[in-house]
Motif scaffolding. Sequence first.
Motif, mmCIF file in Angstrom:
data_model
loop_
_atom_site.group_PDB
_atom_site.id
_atom_site.type_symbol
_atom_site.label_atom_id
_atom_site.label_comp_id
_atom_site.label_asym_id
_atom_site.label_seq_id
_atom_site.Cartn_x
_atom_site.Cartn_y
_atom_site.Cartn_z
ATOM 1 N N ARG A 262 39.260 34.049 10.137
ATOM 2 C CA ARG A 262 38.403 34.652 8.810
ATOM 3 C C ARG A 262 38.312 35.820 9.013
ATOM 4 N NH1 ARG A 262 36.442 30.630 5.415
ATOM 5 N NH2 ARG A 262 37.134 28.411 5.986
ATOM 6 N N LEU A 263 37.773 36.527 10.390
ATOM 7 C CA LEU A 263 37.503 37.969 10.506
ATOM 8 C C LEU A 263 38.889 38.736 10.452
ATOM 9 C CD1 LEU A 263 35.244 39.825 11.304
ATOM 10 C CD2 LEU A 263 35.820 39.424 13.670
ATOM 11 N N PHE A 264 39.878 38.164 10.658
ATOM 12 C CA PHE A 264 41.190 38.839 10.862
ATOM 13 C C PHE A 264 41.540 39.068 9.356
ATOM 14 C CE2 PHE A 264 45.965 37.757 10.297
ATOM 15 C CZ PHE A 264 46.406 39.079 10.614
ATOM 16 N N LEU A 265 41.429 38.123 8.608
ATOM 17 C CA LEU A 265 41.811 38.173 7.267
ATOM 18 C C LEU A 265 40.825 39.119 6.404
ATOM 19 C CD1 LEU A 265 42.354 34.517 6.278
ATOM 20 C CD2 LEU A 265 43.998 36.243 6.535
ATOM 21 N N LYS A 266 39.644 39.022 6.860
ATOM 22 C CA LYS A 266 38.558 40.150 6.145
ATOM 23 C C LYS A 266 38.943 41.580 6.479
ATOM 24 C CE LYS A 266 33.685 41.295 6.356
ATOM 25 N NZ LYS A 266 33.734 42.736 6.917
ATOM 26 N N ASP A 267 39.446 41.952 7.576
ATOM 27 C CA ASP A 267 39.476 43.307 8.274
ATOM 28 C C ASP A 267 41.137 43.707 8.117
ATOM 29 O OD1 ASP A 267 36.822 43.603 8.657
ATOM 30 O OD2 ASP A 267 36.967 42.680 10.682
ATOM 31 N N LEU A 268 41.847 42.775 7.460
ATOM 32 C CA LEU A 268 43.183 42.895 7.565
ATOM 33 C C LEU A 268 43.903 43.903 6.790
ATOM 34 C CD1 LEU A 268 46.152 41.763 8.461
ATOM 35 C CD2 LEU A 268 45.844 40.419 6.176
ATOM 36 N N GLU A 269 44.856 45.183 7.557
ATOM 37 C CA GLU A 269 45.225 46.213 7.024
ATOM 38 C C GLU A 269 46.660 46.577 7.957
ATOM 39 O OE1 GLU A 269 43.232 49.935 8.469
ATOM 40 O OE2 GLU A 269 41.604 48.793 7.218
ATOM 41 N N PRO A 270 47.293 47.276 7.151
ATOM 42 C CA PRO A 270 48.630 47.827 8.031
ATOM 43 C C PRO A 270 48.093 48.300 9.372
ATOM 44 C CG PRO A 270 48.840 48.266 5.909
ATOM 45 C CD PRO A 270 47.608 47.871 5.964
ATOM 46 N N GLY A 271 48.625 48.080 10.584
ATOM 47 C CA GLY A 271 48.527 48.454 11.734
ATOM 48 C C GLY A 271 47.399 47.732 12.574
ATOM 49 N N TYR A 272 46.515 46.694 11.826
ATOM 50 C CA TYR A 272 45.678 45.907 12.504
ATOM 51 C C TYR A 272 46.172 45.264 13.887
ATOM 52 C CZ TYR A 272 41.723 42.642 13.144
ATOM 53 O OH TYR A 272 40.542 41.806 13.748
ATOM 54 N N ARG A 273 45.283 45.295 15.047
ATOM 55 C CA ARG A 273 45.817 45.042 16.338
ATOM 56 C C ARG A 273 44.914 43.844 16.688
ATOM 57 N NH1 ARG A 273 47.866 48.975 19.620
ATOM 58 N NH2 ARG A 273 47.415 47.537 21.472
ATOM 59 N N CYS A 274 45.410 42.611 16.562
ATOM 60 C CA CYS A 274 44.513 41.549 16.916
ATOM 61 C C CYS A 274 44.182 41.349 18.490
ATOM 62 C CB CYS A 274 45.362 40.241 16.709
ATOM 63 S SG CYS A 274 45.423 39.632 15.140
ATOM 64 N N ASP A 275 45.062 42.148 19.319
ATOM 65 C CA ASP A 275 44.614 42.094 20.852
ATOM 66 C C ASP A 275 43.588 43.236 21.202
ATOM 67 O OD1 ASP A 275 46.591 44.349 19.837
ATOM 68 O OD2 ASP A 275 47.026 44.829 21.867
ATOM 69 N N LEU A 276 43.468 44.306 20.509
ATOM 70 C CA LEU A 276 42.288 45.191 20.435
ATOM 71 C C LEU A 276 41.060 44.341 19.834
ATOM 72 C CD1 LEU A 276 43.986 48.378 19.766
ATOM 73 C CD2 LEU A 276 43.694 47.276 21.890
ATOM 74 N N CYS A 277 41.106 43.703 18.956
ATOM 75 C CA CYS A 277 40.052 43.013 18.183
ATOM 76 C C CYS A 277 39.696 41.766 18.585
ATOM 77 C CB CYS A 277 40.216 43.143 16.485
ATOM 78 S SG CYS A 277 40.325 44.864 15.933
ATOM 79 N N SER A 278 40.301 41.201 19.533
ATOM 80 C CA SER A 278 39.936 39.772 19.985
ATOM 81 C C SER A 278 38.517 39.847 20.067
ATOM 82 C CB SER A 278 40.610 39.290 21.326
ATOM 83 O OG SER A 278 42.154 39.571 21.208
ATOM 84 N N TRP A 279 37.807 38.532 19.884
ATOM 85 C CA TRP A 279 36.168 38.606 19.957
ATOM 86 C C TRP A 279 35.945 38.433 21.354
ATOM 87 C CZ3 TRP A 279 32.990 39.959 16.401
ATOM 88 C CH2 TRP A 279 31.822 39.889 16.486
ATOM 89 N N ASP A 280 34.960 38.708 22.074
ATOM 90 C CA ASP A 280 34.376 38.446 23.213
ATOM 91 C C ASP A 280 33.462 37.150 23.381
ATOM 92 O OD1 ASP A 280 33.432 38.419 25.838
ATOM 93 O OD2 ASP A 280 32.507 40.665 25.820
ATOM 94 N N TRP A 281 34.003 36.144 23.920
ATOM 95 C CA TRP A 281 33.093 34.983 23.782
ATOM 96 C C TRP A 281 32.461 34.776 25.234
ATOM 97 C CZ3 TRP A 281 32.446 32.814 19.283
ATOM 98 C CH2 TRP A 281 33.365 33.247 18.101
ATOM 99 N N LYS A 282 32.922 35.571 26.157
ATOM 100 C CA LYS A 282 32.599 35.201 27.583
ATOM 101 C C LYS A 282 31.273 35.966 28.086
ATOM 102 C CE LYS A 282 37.170 34.014 29.028
ATOM 103 N NZ LYS A 282 38.307 34.434 29.680
#
Length: 402
Positions: A262-282
Amino acid sequence: MRGWIFVAFVLCGLMISSSSPAWAQKSGPQLYTSKNFQVMTDIPQAEAKDLLDRLETMLKLVAAYFGSPLRKPIRMYVVKDFANWPQSELQKMEPDGIASIRQQGGLTITTTRGIRNGPKLDADAIVYATADHGTPQHEAIHAYCGITFGETGPTWYSEGMAEVGQYWKANDKGVNAKQGVIDYLKSREPKPLAEIINNPLETTGDSWQNYAWRWAICHMLGFNENYTARFKPLGMGFLTGANVSFDSVYGGQLQEIDFEYRLFLKDLEPGYRCDLCSWDWKTPFKAVKAKPGSMAKINAKEGWQASRGLVESGVTYQVSTTGTWKLSKDGEELTAAGEADGKGQLMGIIFKDYTLSEPFPIGDSRTFTAPADGKLFLRCGDNWGELGDNQGTITVRVTATE
């Protein structure tokens, strides 16, 4: 050994004329060949060459991802306008393939003989595709999987990965989906994961909107650092006929996946990097006190990062920052205050029970008042699709007021 038929079809009309490209332009559809593709098409010569180049580049990336080279060339019919095709050529094509093209879509028909997923696997595939909308690349992914593995997986994975594949670029983990797809996904309420992954009513070729949702979940799982390590083995299990499922692999992470999807869809735009925006759960969090408070180094090129501090709604906290960051390789060195218009300033957001507060600016302010209870996350305030070229870190200390 008796052959196993995935989808039956008649192979005719596409013959390998040469291993080198054929560029002689004649009237009507022509056959163009490269190392891994044989394309009969009525698109202009220059466009045909460009298509073959894009197909070969995509195939190289896909084969490297799955760790298996293509066993034999992929045969394709790519149609721009049926008016350019003589009846003699149309008679060589499968009726289902023609019908799919007339509906501005595509179809891949695969024949598999021998032992599936074994050393004796023998398969052929032929692609029917309209020349528009990236359909040839999408269908070529299906053909690769059919020839290489004899399977393409469940619908959500098969179509989602075909969409991911057509957008892949070398050394680029950013979102490259069409703007129309991005606009559609951002304009709708997120489709529940269960309706994408466990919906028996969804089928191949149903709608481009359903393809968009499948792309979104496959792209997120494939590039997000929290899920990518399990996603490839899951896919290989699908393709090799193993007894695997989404729930068996990710069952313990469903809430986390739903939140990040859901966060990915909210912030989605060209160039968005899921690897850089992975959530910190630890990272562990503790209640922020006057001493020693919480301290974290915030990287300019990453998304929301843990401050390590738990804050309380309505409580005012003191903030101190050191260091600088830049919004591009050659950009200006900025403090936590960012630029005059606020871009590049230190931003905060609060996470609790898989829900986020609205983001709020902190900048170089000496204090901020928490808008909610929960874990404080921080980031550099830049466009989501432009984080990749940011540089630098700022150290942030948050303490409770005396």
